[in-house]
Design a protein around this motif. Structure first.
Motif, PDB file in Angstrom:
ATOM      1  N   LYS A 135       0.826  -1.216   0.000  1.00 31.21           N
ATOM      2  CA  LYS A 135       0.000   0.000   0.000  1.00 31.21           C
ATOM      3  C   LYS A 135       0.857   1.261   0.000  1.00 31.21           C
ATOM      4  N   ALA A 136       2.039   1.201   0.596  1.00 33.40           N
ATOM      5  CA  ALA A 136       2.926   2.366   0.639  1.00 33.40           C
ATOM      6  C   ALA A 136       3.770   2.500  -0.621  1.00 33.40           C
ATOM      7  N   PHE A 137       3.829   1.447  -1.444  1.00 36.92           N
ATOM      8  CA  PHE A 137       4.703   1.465  -2.616  1.00 36.92           C
ATOM      9  C   PHE A 137       4.286   2.563  -3.588  1.00 36.92           C
ATOM     10  N   ASP A 138       5.200   3.469  -3.878  1.00 35.33           N
ATOM     11  CA  ASP A 138       4.961   4.614  -4.773  1.00 35.33           C
ATOM     12  C   ASP A 138       3.690   5.374  -4.383  1.00 35.33           C
ATOM     13  N   ASN A 139       3.468   5.457  -3.078  1.00 36.66           N
ATOM     14  CA  ASN A 139       2.285   6.138  -2.539  1.00 36.66           C
ATOM     15  C   ASN A 139       0.986   5.618  -3.156  1.00 36.66           C
ATOM     16  N   SER A 140       0.987   4.327  -3.491  1.00 40.46           N
ATOM     17  CA  SER A 140      -0.231   3.613  -3.864  1.00 40.46           C
ATOM     18  C   SER A 140      -0.843   4.052  -5.195  1.00 40.46           C
ATOM     19  N   VAL A 141      -0.015   4.478  -6.158  1.00 41.48           N
ATOM     20  CA  VAL A 141      -0.579   4.912  -7.435  1.00 41.48           C
ATOM     21  C   VAL A 141      -0.842   3.757  -8.401  1.00 41.48           C
ATOM     22  N   LEU A 142      -0.295   2.572  -8.121  1.00 38.74           N
ATOM     23  CA  LEU A 142      -0.610   1.426  -8.965  1.00 38.74           C
ATOM     24  C   LEU A 142      -2.060   1.014  -8.746  1.00 38.74           C
ATOM     25  N   CYS A 143      -2.794   0.777  -9.825  1.00 41.08           N
ATOM     26  CA  CYS A 143      -4.202   0.403  -9.695  1.00 41.08           C
ATOM     27  C   CYS A 143      -4.369  -0.992  -9.105  1.00 41.08           C
ATOM     28  N   THR A 144      -3.270  -1.727  -8.955  1.00 45.24           N
ATOM     29  CA  THR A 144      -3.333  -3.061  -8.364  1.00 45.24           C
ATOM     30  C   THR A 144      -3.209  -3.040  -6.840  1.00 45.24           C
ATOM     31  N   ASN A 145      -3.081  -1.853  -6.232  1.00 43.23           N
ATOM     32  CA  ASN A 145      -2.885  -1.806  -4.783  1.00 43.23           C
ATOM     33  C   ASN A 145      -4.140  -2.226  -4.028  1.00 43.23           C
ATOM     34  N   GLU A 146      -3.940  -2.733  -2.811  1.00 46.02           N
ATOM     35  CA  GLU A 146      -5.053  -3.113  -1.950  1.00 46.02           C
ATOM     36  C   GLU A 146      -5.877  -1.873  -1.581  1.00 46.02           C
ATOM     37  N   SER A 147      -7.192  -1.986  -1.691  1.00 50.04           N
ATOM     38  CA  SER A 147      -8.064  -0.842  -1.407  1.00 50.04           C
ATOM     39  C   SER A 147      -8.860  -1.026  -0.122  1.00 50.04           C
ATOM     40  N   VAL A 148      -9.317  -2.246   0.117  1.00 47.82           N
ATOM     41  CA  VAL A 148     -10.102  -2.539   1.320  1.00 47.82           C
ATOM     42  C   VAL A 148      -9.576  -3.829   1.944  1.00 47.82           C
ATOM     43  N   LEU A 149      -9.225  -3.747   3.207  1.00 44.98           N
ATOM     44  CA  LEU A 149      -8.764  -4.902   3.978  1.00 44.98           C
ATOM     45  C   LEU A 149      -9.957  -5.538   4.679  1.00 44.98           C
ATOM     46  N   ILE A 150     -10.043  -6.854   4.590  1.00 48.23           N
ATOM     47  CA  ILE A 150     -11.115  -7.603   5.250  1.00 48.23           C
ATOM     48  C   ILE A 150     -10.482  -8.696   6.096  1.00 48.23           C
ATOM     49  N   SER A 151     -10.912  -8.799   7.325  1.00 49.69           N
ATOM     50  CA  SER A 151     -10.451  -9.889   8.199  1.00 49.69           C
ATOM     51  C   SER A 151     -11.636 -10.394   8.996  1.00 49.69           C
ATOM     52  N   LEU A 152     -11.437 -11.494   9.677  1.00 48.87           N
ATOM     53  CA  LEU A 152     -12.468 -11.962  10.600  1.00 48.87           C
ATOM     54  C   LEU A 152     -12.255 -11.307  11.956  1.00 48.87           C
ATOM     55  N   ALA A 153     -13.313 -11.231  12.719  1.00 48.66           N
ATOM     56  CA  ALA A 153     -13.204 -10.622  14.044  1.00 48.66           C
ATOM     57  C   ALA A 153     -12.214 -11.380  14.918  1.00 48.66           C
ATOM     58  N   GLU A 154     -12.104 -12.687  14.715  1.00 44.23           N
ATOM     59  CA  GLU A 154     -11.260 -13.501  15.589  1.00 44.23           C
ATOM     60  C   GLU A 154      -9.771 -13.236  15.421  1.00 44.23           C
TER      61      GLU A 154
END
Length: 514
Positions: free
Chosen positions: A248-267
């Motif tokens: 996400k920090a790579f080149d301040n995230s200008v690549l369109c392939t960067n992660e946009s939304v992180l999803i995890s389980l509550a556990e």
């Protein structure tokens, strides 16, 4: 003397458009010669251009950041380098020049280059995209004319002139690599509709990509990204967090392939949070999320001033206090979808974070994000359960799912074995004609000679049949040193082009009087 109102008027053509059309003519002449080069000559030209690109990687990284105000010099240099020799190495064994003879199927396939390629390049990855598209064109024996984003026109024009000089010095005909020095929307639209352009490679905003598809010419366009990334409890939480923050920090995230939304389980949320903080992320409080949302999406639309800026700069603009070493801003959100703008594509180091109770719910959330924007593009998963990786990929409307790797580099082929690319085909899900990473093979079609399948009909011996090549190109000439501004004396044209432009304008003036 006063002209009568009904007297014929001189029609003076738009200079920028006339100049651009001359470039297309010049490219057409060049590609007719280059299309007859054998593979050894093609690879020599391409290698020479890759070497010139590699040597100038740092210079253009600095120039791009200075001119656009986006990204990180060190990361742009790396992208420039990856778009030079490693790109050629990847396609070293991809022969798009020689005919293929299949005696078993009684078929001969002859590669036919597209011809003149019009390539649009974005402000976010200007020179690396130019490098990449130039090499794709050379490997497939095509000519390319670049129309850069206005915010990056100077660095792109200079880079194109440098690569052209290297190609000519290696024996290529002049005119294979050119650039529009004064790009504008009307000019680009006129060029996209030119019958002398065989295919358009469109990288940029949605409206420009749609314009390419509606131009009447064949086009390969790419849609927006909005990659969801799921972190499963089975994953190494610390390692997954490090990969995500690095990406996400790579080149301040200008690549369109960067992660946009992180999803995890509550556990596994607490373990993942510790890993994210250790990797340099700032986890926002609920009031901070509100401030960030208001600044980043005023009136529901992305504040484009944030694109390619650092996490610290964005925090300052939004009125947030973070430590200077902050690499990524992570905003916990209660929902995903249209009602939460932070779950849209952002192209800056801001990552939304949502939690779910089950894997099935997490997968459904990822699909919901893609339905909003980013369909066909990319997603990522961190887990050690092959079945979950399979189920996650099968449920999502994307054509790339990166597993246990940074998505920015992974989907672009620089941290996985996918084809290295700055054009991520979004396929039918994303309203694109191609669903894979775009490569030189997409700029070649094949003529097939197919013999009668009846066993009694002989195909003939092709062992001594000569391919339609002129042979090796002339011996390389020393490359001239690039000018401070390419061909500035003639507005981007050499003397021969200027003479032809004058003749063309005279012809148009004559037609206007008739």
């Amino acid at each position: 003397m006063q002209l009568h109102e009904d007297a014929p008027r001189l029609v003076v053509p738009d200079r920028a458009e006339a100049t651009a059309r001359m470039k297309i003519d010049r490219a057409g002449w060049a590609v007719r010669s280059y299309a007859r080069f054998d593979r050894a000559a093609v690879m020599r030209v391409t290698r020479a251009v890759a070497e010139a690109a590699h040597k100038a990687a740092q210079e253009y990284a600095e120039w791009a950041v200075r001119e656009t105000g986006m990204g990180v010099v060190e990361h742009k240099r790396l992208k420039n380098e990856l778009s030079a020799h490693p790109l050629v190495d990847f396609y070293e064994n991809t022969d798009l020049v020689n005919p293929r003879v299949d005696t078993g199927r009684k078929m001969v396939e002859i590669p036919k280059p597209a011809g003149v390629v019009l390539a649009l390049t974005p402000a976010t990855n200007p020179v690396s995209t130019l490098y990449y598209k130039a090499i794709l064109a050379l490997l497939s024996r095509n000519a390319v004319i670049f129309s850069p984003h206005p915010l990056a026109r100077a660095c792109c024009a200079h880079a194109a002139a440098r690569l052209e000089a290297a190609a000519v010095a290696a024996g290529a005909p002049a005119g294979l690599i050119q650039c529009i020095e004064e790009p504008s929307v009307p000019l680009v639209q006129a060029l996209m509709a030119s019958p002398k352009v065989q295919v358009i490679l469109a990288t940029g905003g949605g409206p420009m990509v749609r314009a390419a598809y509606s131009s009447g010419n064949p086009a390969i366009g790419v849609g927006p990204g909005n990659a969801p990334v799921y972190v499963d409890p089975t994953a190494d939480q610390t390692l997954a967090a490090q990969r995500i923050v690095d990406s996400k920090a790579f080149d301040n995230s200008v690549l369109c392939t960067n992660e946009s939304v992180l999803i995890s389980l509550a556990e596994n949320a607490n373990r993942l949070e510790r890993g994210l903080r250790a990797a340099g992320a700032h986890i926002l409080s609920e009031p901070e999320v509100g401030k960030l949302r208001a600044w980043l999406f005023p009136h529901g639309h992305l504040n484009t001033a944030a694109v390619g800026k650092s996490a610290v700069w964005i925090a300052q603009q939004a009125g947030l206090r973070v430590v200077p070493s902050t690499r990524v801003l992570i905003a916990p959100v209660a929902q995903v979808g249209l009602d939460e703008p932070l779950t849209r594509e952002k192209l800056c180091p801001v990552l939304a974070w949502a939690t779910a109770e089950t894997f099935e719910r997490a997968t459904g959330m990822a699909q919901m994000i893609l339905r909003m924007t980013g369909a066909g593009h990319s997603a990522a998963i961190h887990c050690e359960d092959p079945q979950k990786a399979m189920d996650f990929a099968a449920a999502l409307s994307v054509y790339r799912v990166v597993v246990n790797a940074p998505c920015s580099q992974g989907a672009a082929g620089f941290a996985t074995h996918l084809a290295p690319s700055f054009m991520i085909g979004t396929g039918y899900f994303g309203r694109s004609s191609v669903g894979e990473n775009i490569g030189p093979q997409h700029l070649v079609h094949w003529t097939r000679l197919a013999w009668n399948s009846d066993a009694s009909v002989q195909m003939g011996d092709f062992g001594a049949v000569r391919a339609p090549f002129e042979g090796q190109a002339p011996a390389p000439r020393p490359a001239p040193a690039p000018a401070a501004a390419p061909l500035a004396e003639a507005g981007g044209m050499d003397r021969d082009m200027l003479r032809q432009l004058i003749l063309q304008e005279l012809r148009e003036l004559t037609r206007g009087q008739s």
